[in-house]
Motif scaffolding. Structure first.
Motif, PDB file in Angstrom:
ATOM      1  N   PRO A  76      37.905 -19.445 -59.489  1.00 20.01           N
ATOM      2  CA  PRO A  76      38.191 -18.127 -58.909  1.00 20.01           C
ATOM      3  C   PRO A  76      39.307 -17.378 -59.634  1.00 20.01           C
ATOM      4  O   PRO A  76      39.207 -16.164 -59.828  1.00 20.01           O
ATOM      5  N   VAL A  77      40.347 -18.103 -60.050  1.00 15.22           N
ATOM      6  CA  VAL A  77      41.478 -17.426 -60.672  1.00 15.22           C
ATOM      7  C   VAL A  77      41.092 -16.818 -62.013  1.00 15.22           C
ATOM      8  O   VAL A  77      41.538 -15.716 -62.358  1.00 15.22           O
ATOM      9  N   LEU A  78      40.250 -17.501 -62.788  1.00 14.37           N
ATOM     10  CA  LEU A  78      39.828 -16.931 -64.063  1.00 14.37           C
ATOM     11  C   LEU A  78      38.845 -15.786 -63.839  1.00 14.37           C
ATOM     12  O   LEU A  78      38.943 -14.734 -64.493  1.00 14.37           O
ATOM     13  N   ARG A  79      37.918 -15.953 -62.927  1.00 12.03           N
ATOM     14  CA  ARG A  79      36.977 -14.862 -62.638  1.00 12.03           C
ATOM     15  C   ARG A  79      37.718 -13.624 -62.138  1.00 12.03           C
ATOM     16  O   ARG A  79      37.374 -12.495 -62.525  1.00 12.03           O
ATOM     17  N   ASP A  80      38.744 -13.828 -61.324  1.00 20.07           N
ATOM     18  CA  ASP A  80      39.516 -12.690 -60.828  1.00 20.07           C
ATOM     19  C   ASP A  80      40.260 -11.992 -61.958  1.00 20.07           C
ATOM     20  O   ASP A  80      40.369 -10.761 -61.989  1.00 20.07           O
ATOM     21  N   ALA A  81      40.783 -12.770 -62.897  1.00 27.11           N
ATOM     22  CA  ALA A  81      41.503 -12.178 -64.030  1.00 27.11           C
ATOM     23  C   ALA A  81      40.555 -11.346 -64.890  1.00 27.11           C
ATOM     24  O   ALA A  81      40.894 -10.238 -65.334  1.00 27.11           O
ATOM     25  N   ILE A  82      39.369 -11.860 -65.145  1.00 30.39           N
ATOM     26  CA  ILE A  82      38.362 -11.127 -65.930  1.00 30.39           C
ATOM     27  C   ILE A  82      37.935  -9.874 -65.172  1.00 30.39           C
ATOM     28  O   ILE A  82      37.829  -8.780 -65.735  1.00 30.39           O
ATOM     29  N   ALA A  83      37.691 -10.036 -63.875  1.00 32.65           N
ATOM     30  CA  ALA A  83      37.252  -8.907 -63.048  1.00 32.65           C
ATOM     31  C   ALA A  83      38.301  -7.806 -63.006  1.00 32.65           C
ATOM     32  O   ALA A  83      37.970  -6.616 -63.082  1.00 32.65           O
ATOM     33  N   ALA A  84      39.565  -8.191 -62.906  1.00 35.46           N
ATOM     34  CA  ALA A  84      40.643  -7.198 -62.837  1.00 35.46           C
ATOM     35  C   ALA A  84      40.707  -6.373 -64.115  1.00 35.46           C
ATOM     36  O   ALA A  84      40.893  -5.151 -64.075  1.00 35.46           O
ATOM     37  N   GLN A  85      40.541  -7.043 -65.253  1.00 37.73           N
ATOM     38  CA  GLN A  85      40.578  -6.315 -66.526  1.00 37.73           C
ATOM     39  C   GLN A  85      39.386  -5.381 -66.670  1.00 37.73           C
ATOM     40  O   GLN A  85      39.491  -4.316 -67.288  1.00 37.73           O
ATOM     41  N   ALA A  86      38.238  -5.771 -66.116  1.00 36.95           N
ATOM     42  CA  ALA A  86      37.022  -4.967 -66.248  1.00 36.95           C
ATOM     43  C   ALA A  86      36.865  -3.941 -65.135  1.00 36.95           C
ATOM     44  O   ALA A  86      35.966  -3.093 -65.196  1.00 36.95           O
ATOM     45  N   GLY A  87      37.704  -4.026 -64.103  1.00 40.80           N
ATOM     46  CA  GLY A  87      37.592  -3.096 -62.984  1.00 40.80           C
ATOM     47  C   GLY A  87      36.388  -3.359 -62.098  1.00 40.80           C
ATOM     48  O   GLY A  87      35.780  -2.420 -61.563  1.00 40.80           O
ATOM     49  N   VAL A  88      36.049  -4.654 -61.953  1.00 41.07           N
ATOM     50  CA  VAL A  88      34.915  -5.035 -61.103  1.00 41.07           C
ATOM     51  C   VAL A  88      35.371  -6.080 -60.093  1.00 41.07           C
ATOM     52  O   VAL A  88      36.561  -6.406 -60.008  1.00 41.07           O
ATOM     53  N   ARG A  89      34.439  -6.630 -59.319  1.00 44.45           N
ATOM     54  CA  ARG A  89      34.736  -7.654 -58.344  1.00 44.45           C
ATOM     55  C   ARG A  89      34.400  -9.037 -58.906  1.00 44.45           C
ATOM     56  O   ARG A  89      33.637  -9.155 -59.886  1.00 44.45           O
ATOM     57  N   ARG A  90      34.933 -10.067 -58.278  1.00 43.25           N
ATOM     58  CA  ARG A  90      34.663 -11.432 -58.724  1.00 43.25           C
ATOM     59  C   ARG A  90      33.169 -11.720 -58.785  1.00 43.25           C
ATOM     60  O   ARG A  90      32.699 -12.409 -59.694  1.00 43.25           O
ATOM     61  N   GLU A  91      32.400 -11.178 -57.844  1.00 45.32           N
ATOM     62  CA  GLU A  91      30.970 -11.455 -57.799  1.00 45.32           C
ATOM     63  C   GLU A  91      30.223 -10.899 -59.016  1.00 45.32           C
ATOM     64  O   GLU A  91      29.062 -11.243 -59.249  1.00 45.32           O
ATOM     65  N   ASN A  92      30.885 -10.062 -59.789  1.00 43.19           N
ATOM     66  CA  ASN A  92      30.284  -9.485 -60.996  1.00 43.19           C
ATOM     67  C   ASN A  92      30.603 -10.280 -62.252  1.00 43.19           C
ATOM     68  O   ASN A  92      30.272  -9.833 -63.359  1.00 43.19           O
ATOM     69  N   VAL A  93      31.230 -11.449 -62.100  1.00 46.90           N
ATOM     70  CA  VAL A  93      31.692 -12.224 -63.263  1.00 46.90           C
ATOM     71  C   VAL A  93      31.128 -13.640 -63.211  1.00 46.90           C
ATOM     72  O   VAL A  93      31.154 -14.303 -62.175  1.00 46.90           O
ATOM     73  N   LEU A  94      30.641 -14.100 -64.360  1.00 46.82           N
ATOM     74  CA  LEU A  94      30.214 -15.491 -64.541  1.00 46.82           C
ATOM     75  C   LEU A  94      30.902 -16.047 -65.778  1.00 46.82           C
ATOM     76  O   LEU A  94      30.852 -15.441 -66.842  1.00 46.82           O
ATOM     77  N   VAL A  95      31.529 -17.206 -65.638  1.00 46.96           N
ATOM     78  CA  VAL A  95      32.160 -17.896 -66.766  1.00 46.96           C
ATOM     79  C   VAL A  95      31.219 -18.996 -67.242  1.00 46.96           C
ATOM     80  O   VAL A  95      30.704 -19.782 -66.431  1.00 46.96           O
ATOM     81  N   SER A  96      30.996 -19.060 -68.553  1.00 43.14           N
ATOM     82  CA  SER A  96      30.036 -20.005 -69.113  1.00 43.14           C
ATOM     83  C   SER A  96      30.648 -20.807 -70.254  1.00 43.14           C
ATOM     84  O   SER A  96      31.765 -20.532 -70.703  1.00 43.14           O
ATOM     85  N   THR A  97      29.883 -21.779 -70.725  1.00 40.41           N
ATOM     86  CA  THR A  97      30.320 -22.613 -71.835  1.00 40.41           C
ATOM     87  C   THR A  97      30.023 -21.881 -73.142  1.00 40.41           C
ATOM     88  O   THR A  97      29.082 -22.190 -73.865  1.00 40.41           O
ATOM     89  N   GLY A  98      30.809 -20.866 -73.415  1.00 37.22           N
ATOM     90  CA  GLY A  98      30.643 -20.045 -74.593  1.00 37.22           C
ATOM     91  C   GLY A  98      29.782 -18.826 -74.331  1.00 37.22           C
ATOM     92  O   GLY A  98      28.965 -18.801 -73.396  1.00 37.22           O
ATOM     93  N   ALA A  99      29.969 -17.795 -75.159  1.00 39.88           N
ATOM     94  CA  ALA A  99      29.185 -16.572 -75.008  1.00 39.88           C
ATOM     95  C   ALA A  99      27.709 -16.821 -75.272  1.00 39.88           C
ATOM     96  O   ALA A  99      26.849 -16.133 -74.712  1.00 39.88           O
ATOM     97  N   LYS A 100      27.392 -17.803 -76.114  1.00 44.69           N
ATOM     98  CA  LYS A 100      25.985 -18.104 -76.389  1.00 44.69           C
ATOM     99  C   LYS A 100      25.269 -18.538 -75.114  1.00 44.69           C
ATOM    100  O   LYS A 100      24.115 -18.166 -74.873  1.00 44.69           O
ATOM    101  N   GLN A 101      25.941 -19.311 -74.259  1.00 42.86           N
ATOM    102  CA  GLN A 101      25.300 -19.702 -73.004  1.00 42.86           C
ATOM    103  C   GLN A 101      25.088 -18.498 -72.098  1.00 42.86           C
ATOM    104  O   GLN A 101      24.092 -18.431 -71.369  1.00 42.86           O
ATOM    105  N   VAL A 102      26.001 -17.536 -72.154  1.00 45.15           N
ATOM    106  CA  VAL A 102      25.801 -16.310 -71.382  1.00 45.15           C
ATOM    107  C   VAL A 102      24.490 -15.643 -71.785  1.00 45.15           C
ATOM    108  O   VAL A 102      23.691 -15.228 -70.937  1.00 45.15           O
ATOM    109  N   LEU A 103      24.257 -15.539 -73.092  1.00 47.55           N
ATOM    110  CA  LEU A 103      23.024 -14.929 -73.586  1.00 47.55           C
ATOM    111  C   LEU A 103      21.803 -15.695 -73.081  1.00 47.55           C
ATOM    112  O   LEU A 103      20.818 -15.096 -72.613  1.00 47.55           O
ATOM    113  N   ALA A 104      21.851 -17.010 -73.207  1.00 48.93           N
ATOM    114  CA  ALA A 104      20.725 -17.834 -72.761  1.00 48.93           C
ATOM    115  C   ALA A 104      20.510 -17.704 -71.257  1.00 48.93           C
ATOM    116  O   ALA A 104      19.368 -17.588 -70.782  1.00 48.93           O
TER     117      ALA A 104
END
Length: 393
Positions: A76-104
């Motif tokens: 939650p703390v990392l998702r909140d940090a990412i969300a705060a920088q992007a101006g979105v909510r935690r539910e709009n963020v997914l953390v993955s094992t590298g950006a390549k996994q995000v694409l997949a």
């Protein structure tokens, strides 16, 4: 009768193999094992170390007991940090094992067999394979040097069909370093507004390695926010390739579907790496500008030296840490069959490893990384110049 078992590859990976980047790197390693002095300018990995405060945070997390299964979508703390920088909510963020996994995750969560994904070429080598693995069809659109290696609205319109589900856009680009301006994004968005079935995957992993003005797709095209997925991470700017942390920012329903995919593949990304990524995002950001300045100096060095080599024309990139020079003059003057033959010759004769443009969907070019120390760059450039000089004199 031969009774030995025969392995049969699944149809979904029938055309997928190790990327040409990896193949060239492995060949360079084999030559080194034979005692050859090979200069590799082929991989996109910064030579800088991971910042000390990031390593300290990871150590503290490990010692402090953050070693259990993490939540599938990220702490939650990392998702909140990412969300705060992007101006979105935690539910709009997914953390993955590298950006390549995000694409997949995104492609597996959204594509049905036969669905199409528009990919401007040149493109990062994994894009088309990930689409194929998910059952989709990559529709590559040639974006030559004369067009700044960028997709035009006219070409985008021509590529879209009723089966199109995504546009993949990488800015700053790997391999060309091209950056889309706000006006260029707006022009592409005006096309997409007429095709509501098409979503946008904006790969912005090189955001902090921009030497010209950078604008996020989501900021330049707010009308498409509800069908835009932003991909980013810590690997490039913070020199954290081995920590394997990337993230997605997008509509909650898409993030939920991607999380379901991730839950059946890796579950949550490494808890220690997530603590390190949090430290990278929340710590002193001055390091980013210092390293960006160093990469800009290297960029100018590499472009200047390459443009002095007969048969090579090297545009100066606006971002990332690659140049994508045109080799057509060298191909013609040296009697080479194509860009791959030039790269093979340079590895064999000059002991310099670079990647042919065909690996990125745009033959006639090569990708050279300047993510290396200046001494290595100078050495590799000297060897290229000397080898081409012997060939053309």
């Amino acid at each position: 009768m031969d009774s030995r078992p025969v392995f049969q590859r699944a149809d979904r990976i029938g055309g997928i193999a190790l990327s040409e980047i990896v193949q060239i790197s492995e060949r360079a390693n084999l030559l080194r094992a034979e005692g050859r002095d090979v200069t590799a300018l082929s991989t996109g990995e910064p030579d800088f170390p991971t910042p000390p405060h990031v390593i300290a945070a990871a150590n503290a997390a490990a010692v402090g007991g953050q070693t259990k299964y993490p939540p599938t979508a990220g702490t939650p703390v990392l998702r909140d940090a990412i969300a705060a920088q992007a101006g979105v909510r935690r539910e709009n963020v997914l953390v993955s094992t590298g950006a390549k996994q995000v694409l997949a995750n995104a492609m597996l969560a959204s594509l049905n067999p036969g669905d199409e994904v528009v990919i401007p070429a040149p493109y990062w080598t994994s894009y088309s394979d990930i689409v194929a693995m998910a059952g989709g069809r990559a529709v590559t659109v040639s974006c030559p040097m004369t067009e700044g290696f960028k997709l035009t609205p006219e070409k985008l319109e021509a590529a879209i069909t009723p089966k199109t589900r995504w546009l993949m856009l990488n800015s700053p680009s790997n391999p060309s370093g091209a950056i889309y301006s706000a006006a260029e994004i707006e022009a592409l968005a005006s096309v997409l507004e007429n095709h509501p079935q098409v979503w946008v995957l904006a790969d912005e992993i090189y955001e902090h390695l921009s030497y010209a003005a950078f604008v996020s797709f989501a900021d330049a095209a707010p009308a498409l926010k509800d069908r835009t997925l932003i991909v980013n991470g810590v690997s490039k700017a913070w020199a954290m390739t081995g920590w394997r942390i990337g993230w997605a920012i997008g509509p909650a329903e898409l993030i939920k579907a991607m999380t379901a995919v991730q839950g059946q593949v890796t579950s949550g990304a490494c808890s220690i790496s997530q603590a390190a990524a949090l430290a990278a995002l929340s710590g002193d950001q001055e390091l980013l500008s210092e390293r960006r300045d160093a990469f800009r100096t290297r960029r100018d060095l590499v472009a200047h030296r390459l443009n002095a080599v007969p048969g090579i024309h090297c545009p100066v990139p606006d971002g990332a840490f690659y140049v994508f020079p045109n080799l057509e003059g060298l191909i013609s003057a040296g009697g080479f069959e194509n860009d791959a033959a030039v790269c093979d010759w340079l590895l064999s004769e000059a002991h310099v490893a670079i990647v042919p443009g065909r690996a990125f969907g745009l033959p006639g070019h090569a990708r050279i990384s300047f993510a290396y120390a200046e001494a290595d760059l100078e050495k590799g450039l000297d060897r290229i110049a000397e080898a081409v000089g012997r060939l053309t004199n």
